[in-house]
Design a protein around this motif. Sequence first.
Motif, PDB file in Angstrom:
ATOM      1  N   GLY A 103       0.796  -1.356   0.030  1.00 14.43           N
ATOM      2  CA  GLY A 103      -0.003  -0.039  -0.008  1.00 14.43           C
ATOM      3  C   GLY A 103       0.854   1.402  -0.062  1.00 14.43           C
ATOM      4  N   PHE A 104       1.989   1.248   0.843  1.00 10.62           N
ATOM      5  CA  PHE A 104       2.593   2.486   0.778  1.00 10.62           C
ATOM      6  C   PHE A 104       3.451   2.433  -0.370  1.00 10.62           C
ATOM      7  N   LEU A 105       3.767   1.614  -1.027  1.00  8.86           N
ATOM      8  CA  LEU A 105       4.595   1.581  -2.483  1.00  8.86           C
ATOM      9  C   LEU A 105       3.664   2.122  -3.568  1.00  8.86           C
ATOM     10  N   GLN A 106       2.504   1.785  -3.502  1.00 10.34           N
ATOM     11  CA  GLN A 106       1.602   2.316  -4.628  1.00 10.34           C
ATOM     12  C   GLN A 106       1.331   3.879  -4.226  1.00 10.34           C
ATOM     13  N   GLN A 107       1.379   4.134  -2.857  1.00  9.71           N
ATOM     14  CA  GLN A 107       1.062   5.646  -2.600  1.00  9.71           C
ATOM     15  C   GLN A 107       2.254   6.247  -3.058  1.00  9.71           C
ATOM     16  N   ILE A 108       3.592   5.803  -2.816  1.00 13.41           N
ATOM     17  CA  ILE A 108       4.803   6.567  -3.395  1.00 13.41           C
ATOM     18  C   ILE A 108       4.749   6.779  -5.015  1.00 13.41           C
ATOM     19  N   GLU A 109       4.244   5.694  -5.622  1.00 13.59           N
ATOM     20  CA  GLU A 109       4.139   5.572  -7.181  1.00 13.59           C
ATOM     21  C   GLU A 109       3.220   6.598  -7.336  1.00 13.59           C
ATOM     22  N   LYS A 110       2.245   6.857  -6.669  1.00 14.57           N
ATOM     23  CA  LYS A 110       1.095   8.048  -7.280  1.00 14.57           C
ATOM     24  C   LYS A 110       1.675   9.270  -6.837  1.00 14.57           C
ATOM     25  N   ARG A 111       2.364   9.544  -5.736  1.00 10.35           N
ATOM     26  CA  ARG A 111       3.106  10.747  -5.686  1.00 10.35           C
ATOM     27  C   ARG A 111       4.090  11.307  -6.439  1.00 10.35           C
ATOM     28  N   LEU A 112       4.676  10.251  -6.921  1.00  7.11           N
ATOM     29  CA  LEU A 112       5.877  10.539  -8.015  1.00  7.11           C
ATOM     30  C   LEU A 112       4.964  11.092  -9.325  1.00  7.11           C
ATOM     31  N   GLU A 113       3.885  10.396  -9.966  1.00  7.92           N
ATOM     32  CA  GLU A 113       3.287  10.497 -10.963  1.00  7.92           C
ATOM     33  C   GLU A 113       2.615  11.956 -10.712  1.00  7.92           C
ATOM     34  N   GLN A 114       2.159  12.267  -9.554  1.00  7.62           N
ATOM     35  CA  GLN A 114       1.495  13.728  -9.418  1.00  7.62           C
ATOM     36  C   GLN A 114       2.591  14.959  -9.692  1.00  7.62           C
ATOM     37  N   ILE A 115       3.940  14.552  -9.634  1.00  2.00           N
ATOM     38  CA  ILE A 115       4.753  15.748  -9.401  1.00  2.00           C
ATOM     39  C   ILE A 115       4.866  16.408 -10.614  1.00  2.00           C
ATOM     40  N   ARG A 116       4.665  17.709 -10.547  1.00  2.00           N
ATOM     41  CA  ARG A 116       4.827  18.626 -11.806  1.00  2.00           C
ATOM     42  C   ARG A 116       5.905  19.347 -11.577  1.00  2.00           C
ATOM     43  N   THR A 117       7.074  19.365 -12.235  1.00  2.00           N
ATOM     44  CA  THR A 117       8.058  20.350 -12.238  1.00  2.00           C
ATOM     45  C   THR A 117       9.082  20.203 -13.408  1.00  2.00           C
ATOM     46  N   ASP A 118       9.764  21.318 -13.750  1.00  2.00           N
ATOM     47  CA  ASP A 118      10.462  21.265 -15.019  1.00  2.00           C
ATOM     48  C   ASP A 118      11.738  20.514 -14.764  1.00  2.00           C
ATOM     49  N   ALA A 119      12.297  20.684 -13.572  1.00  2.20           N
ATOM     50  CA  ALA A 119      13.518  20.211 -13.226  1.00  2.20           C
ATOM     51  C   ALA A 119      13.757  19.896 -11.759  1.00  2.20           C
ATOM     52  N   LEU A 120      14.504  18.979 -11.070  1.00  4.53           N
ATOM     53  CA  LEU A 120      15.051  18.761  -9.809  1.00  4.53           C
ATOM     54  C   LEU A 120      16.175  19.584  -9.611  1.00  4.53           C
ATOM     55  N   ALA A 121      16.209  20.810  -9.394  1.00  4.02           N
ATOM     56  CA  ALA A 121      17.451  21.596  -9.449  1.00  4.02           C
ATOM     57  C   ALA A 121      18.400  21.015  -8.387  1.00  4.02           C
ATOM     58  N   MET A 122      17.968  20.669  -7.157  1.00  2.00           N
ATOM     59  CA  MET A 122      18.811  20.080  -6.349  1.00  2.00           C
ATOM     60  C   MET A 122      18.744  18.703  -6.035  1.00  2.00           C
ATOM     61  N   ASN A 123      18.288  17.988  -7.147  1.00  2.00           N
ATOM     62  CA  ASN A 123      18.230  16.467  -7.135  1.00  2.00           C
ATOM     63  C   ASN A 123      17.630  15.842  -5.877  1.00  2.00           C
ATOM     64  N   GLN A 124      18.173  15.214  -5.072  1.00  2.00           N
ATOM     65  CA  GLN A 124      17.189  14.426  -4.363  1.00  2.00           C
ATOM     66  C   GLN A 124      16.528  15.282  -3.115  1.00  2.00           C
ATOM     67  N   GLU A 125      16.972  16.417  -2.862  1.00  2.00           N
ATOM     68  CA  GLU A 125      16.237  17.209  -1.820  1.00  2.00           C
ATOM     69  C   GLU A 125      15.335  17.867  -2.405  1.00  2.00           C
ATOM     70  N   SER A 126      15.092  18.331  -3.713  1.00  2.00           N
ATOM     71  CA  SER A 126      13.902  18.801  -4.546  1.00  2.00           C
ATOM     72  C   SER A 126      13.071  17.537  -4.490  1.00  2.00           C
TER      73      SER A 126
END
Length: 298
Positions: free
Chosen positions: A17-40
């Motif tokens: 269930g938590f794995l599906q939640q993480i996948e859903k959150r990743l799909e919902q991210i809307r950004t042009d770039a992760l400027a600071m990589n893992q922190e962003s």
Amino acid sequence: AASDVYKRQMEDRVDSGFLQQIEKRLEQIRTDALAMNQESLAECLYPHKWYNPFPKFKYSERPDSAAASIYDGNIVILIDNSPAVLVVPTSVFDVIEEADDYYFPPLTGTYIKLSKYLLTIMSLIMTPLWIVFLRNPGMVPEWLKFIMIEEEGSTVPVILQLLILEFCIDGLRLAAVNTPTLLTTPLSIIAGIVVGEYAVSSGWFDPESMLYMAFVTVGTYTQASYELGYAIKFFRMIMLILAWFFGIWGFAAGIVMFVLAMAFNRTISEKSYLYPLIPFDGKMLARKLLRLRLGKEK
């Protein structure tokens, strides 16, 4: 067939269930770039409360550490163009734990683990507790009288000495980071000796303040997480101020604030940040505190 068995074993370890939640959150991210990589990416996944300084994630650049995290049922997220992976969920025990603890025999690894926890606790309470003793000399037992400052000491109040040293240590660390590699070690040694000697002889600081802050600095850097180190630093400074103005009650209030900040700090999975202490899991707690033999683990 062997791969199917291994796959079923891993599916039993991870919270689907938590794995599906993480996948859903990743799909919902809307950004042009992760400027600071893992922190962003961390801020996009979990916009936590800024005033709680305890780290919500664990970062690792080691493949062995990432593989061990997966085997423990955690989720590892790889970020493009970044040498570090993101490990979730993360408790305070996960942050303190290091892969190098398991590259030593059980007895040595247990000693290193327990030393790390003890030094972390001492780095939090040593200087505030010293302030309490200075403000209340009657509380100091005879065998601890040596910690008291002589009457002909510095003209600067002890609380200001310790707060100034907190900032100076950060200044030395930042200077070491930005110094060319070949000069880092000699410059750090020279700066520590020269600045410390002249600071005491000029009357700015007492030798005791320099000694205790040196120990606190060493204790802070015994664990690898800079975020956790600064969280401890912030609460240590709060405890210093409270102990100076309110004595033992201020020190106790600072300890309560520290514990509550960890207790109310939730992981990205909304589980306790103090697991396996709260909720209590004896076997997992023993594994976090001690270096157990791998053959004895289930």
